[in-house]
Design an enzyme around this catalytic site. Structure first.
Site, PDB file in Angstrom:
ATOM      1  N   ASP A  79       0.846  -1.312   0.010  1.00 38.82           N
ATOM      2  CA  ASP A  79       0.213  -0.121  -0.015  1.00 38.82           C
ATOM      3  C   ASP A  79       1.203   1.363  -0.085  1.00 38.82           C
ATOM      4  O   ASP A  79       2.306   1.264   0.547  1.00 38.82           O
ATOM      5  CB  ASP A  79      -1.206  -0.024   0.931  1.00 38.82           C
ATOM      6  CG  ASP A  79      -0.245  -0.352   2.528  1.00 38.82           C
ATOM      7  OD1 ASP A  79       0.912  -1.256   2.423  1.00 38.82           O
ATOM      8  OD2 ASP A  79      -1.116   0.152   3.337  1.00 38.82           O
ATOM      9  N   GLU A 145      -0.338  -2.143   6.178  1.00 38.33           N
ATOM     10  CA  GLU A 145       0.856  -0.911   6.803  1.00 38.33           C
ATOM     11  C   GLU A 145       0.682   0.847   6.720  1.00 38.33           C
ATOM     12  O   GLU A 145       0.956   0.721   7.805  1.00 38.33           O
ATOM     13  CB  GLU A 145       1.903  -1.803   6.226  1.00 38.33           C
ATOM     14  CG  GLU A 145       3.129  -1.267   6.362  1.00 38.33           C
ATOM     15  CD  GLU A 145       4.363   0.054   7.057  1.00 38.33           C
ATOM     16  OE1 GLU A 145       5.210   0.406   7.608  1.00 38.33           O
ATOM     17  OE2 GLU A 145       3.587   0.812   6.068  1.00 38.33           O
ATOM     18  N   GLU A 171      11.725  -2.656   3.558  1.00 36.70           N
ATOM     19  CA  GLU A 171      11.706  -1.373   3.643  1.00 36.70           C
ATOM     20  C   GLU A 171      13.323  -0.547   2.983  1.00 36.70           C
ATOM     21  O   GLU A 171      13.504  -1.169   3.459  1.00 36.70           O
ATOM     22  CB  GLU A 171      10.955  -0.592   4.543  1.00 36.70           C
ATOM     23  CG  GLU A 171       9.639  -1.066   5.377  1.00 36.70           C
ATOM     24  CD  GLU A 171       8.794  -0.233   5.140  1.00 36.70           C
ATOM     25  OE1 GLU A 171       9.162   0.821   4.564  1.00 36.70           O
ATOM     26  OE2 GLU A 171       7.503  -0.063   5.815  1.00 36.70           O
TER      27      GLU A 171
END
Length: 437
Positions: A79, A145, A171
């Site tokens: 997302d 998230e 990430e």
């Protein structure tokens, strides 16, 4: 193992990774609206020959490679946040752009690039015969998230019993290896008053004035020192062994906790010509090692004006349906986590990276000077799904991902093609390094 073959395979897949990333970015995919991202990732996994691909009831996309005993997972949330003010963008955030070294678009760093590199890292493992009976690889594109870090993994761990040996968070890490992050909480403070006509405010009890006093205490909690003479000791105290004897070294590595007021609300039922009869604020609380949700709530409850006015201190709850319609309520507490520098997972990732690329961070020409000035192994400033993976559930988590943390949520977001290639190569090598003994 042929390290050059791994690097060459990753480089060869570079154009395919760029194409894949741009095609995901073309679809808006904010929290609870990730369906088209999932569908595009599912297609790529199947086209590349993943052994098993599924979309779970929450809407996470899971792709498996191999059939070995040890499950090793790569997590990427798929997302994105919204684009904000469109006028701040120099290009279309969903059409994006690419040049020789960069890719632009909403989510390219935060963090759709991570799923791209992880998918192709697993493909390289299969191509080069690196998969064996020791490990099985899981690549997960997780949802929601940005709204609620770790919710997806809480669901997968608690409801589906998926517990990898360890998880790599993809990430963005600016070319580094990250072994922890501060936690966070979303706290609400409510105070009550009595409404009356604004022409005679002395007849009422203005809740906004009460909150103004409370806010000064909150500001002091963030800004003050921890001197004995200080009535409200600042959060910096957790870096001192006197106040945090068991975790001060980890706290110094992660950095001190912070608190700031992020939202304010009030009610004044009759009209704008009335004294406010309630006031509430939201607090963004970042936590370092040694701080818990209980200690953070107690700290606010103990503030002088919170006690004086009998304010209520509580924690927010998240209960928004996913894109599939599943709701999995959870309190807005996202624990601090840090994996030791001498942990087997930390050492395995460092070995995989240094075997391929040496002892310093690398990157595109416009990033390399800044990156090499930083230690190879460091930590994030922001929060990740590690808050659930390791923070709540104790599953070792380590970070290595394409892109830059500073690009997260920013207009004109970019990532670098070299990062996609570098991460895919390191991901491909890591399970073999970890399972070699």
């Amino acid at each position: 193992m042929d390290l050059q073959a791994i690097k060459q395979a990753a480089a060869t897949y570079g154009p395919a990774m760029t194409k894949f990333l741009r095609e995901i970015v073309a679809f808006p995919g904010e929290s609870s609206e990730e369906k088209e991202h999932v569908q595009r990732i599912e297609k790529e996994m199947k086209d590349l020959g993943f052994d098993e691909v599924e979309v779970d009831p929450m809407g996470n996309i899971l792709g498996y490679m191999g059939s070995g005993k040890t499950l090793i997972a790569f997590d990427a949330h798929i997302d994105t946040v919204g684009i904000g003010n469109r006028d701040n963008w120099n290009f279309d955030p969903y059409e994006g752009f690419e040049d020789e070294t960069q890719i632009g678009g909403r989510g390219v760093s935060d963090q759709l690039g991570g799923i791209v590199s992880a998918v192709y890292g697993a493909k390289i493992m299969k191509d080069l015969g690196l998969l064996n009976d020791k490990y099985r690889v899981l690549v997960v594109g997780t949802v929601q998230e940005e709204d609620c870090d770790g919710l997806c993994w809480e669901y997968m761990i608690k409801e589906r019993n998926i517990r990898p040996e360890f998880v790599v968070s993809t990430e963005p890490t600016d070319g580094g290896i990250y072994r922890g992050q501060r936690g966070r909480m979303e706290i609400r403070v409510d105070v009550q008053g009595v409404s009356c006509h604004g022409s005679a405010p002395e007849r009422g009890d203005n809740a906004i004035y009460k909150m103004a006093d409370i806010l000064q205490d909150i500001r002091d909690l963030n800004a003050n020192s921890a001197d004995e003479s200080t009535a409200i000791k600042g959060l910096v105290k957790m870096l001192d062994p006197k106040f945090n004897p068991d975790h001060y070294e980890e706290a110094r590595f992660l950095g001190r906790g912070t608190v700031t007021t992020s939202q304010i609300f009030y009610t004044s039922p009759p009209s704008r010509c009335a004294v406010a009869d309630s006031c509430a604020v939201s607090l963004d609380r970042r936590m370092t090692a040694g701080e818990t949700w209980q200690s953070c709530l107690a700290e606010i409850e103990a503030l002088p004006h919170v006690q004086k006015y009998g304010a209520k201190v509580s924690m927010y709850e998240y209960a928004r349906p996913s894109w599939t319609g599943l709701t999995y309520p959870i309190e807005c507490y996202f624990p601090t986590w840090v994996i030791p520098k001498d942990h087997k997972v930390t050492e395995a990732l460092e070995e995989a990276y240094t075997s391929l690329y040496g002892n310093e961070r690398i990157g595109a020409e416009d990033t390399v000077e800044m990156r090499k000035a930083r230690p190879l192994t460091d930590k994030w400033t922001f929060s990740t799904n590690g808050v659930s993976i390791m923070g709540r559930n104790g599953i070792p988590c380590i970070g290595f991902g394409p892109g830059a943390e500073a690009q997260a949520h920013a207009p004109n977001e970019i990532t670098w093609k070299q990062d996609l290639v570098t991460c895919a190569a390191v991901y491909a090598l890591l399970p073999s390094v970890y399972c070699k003994d």
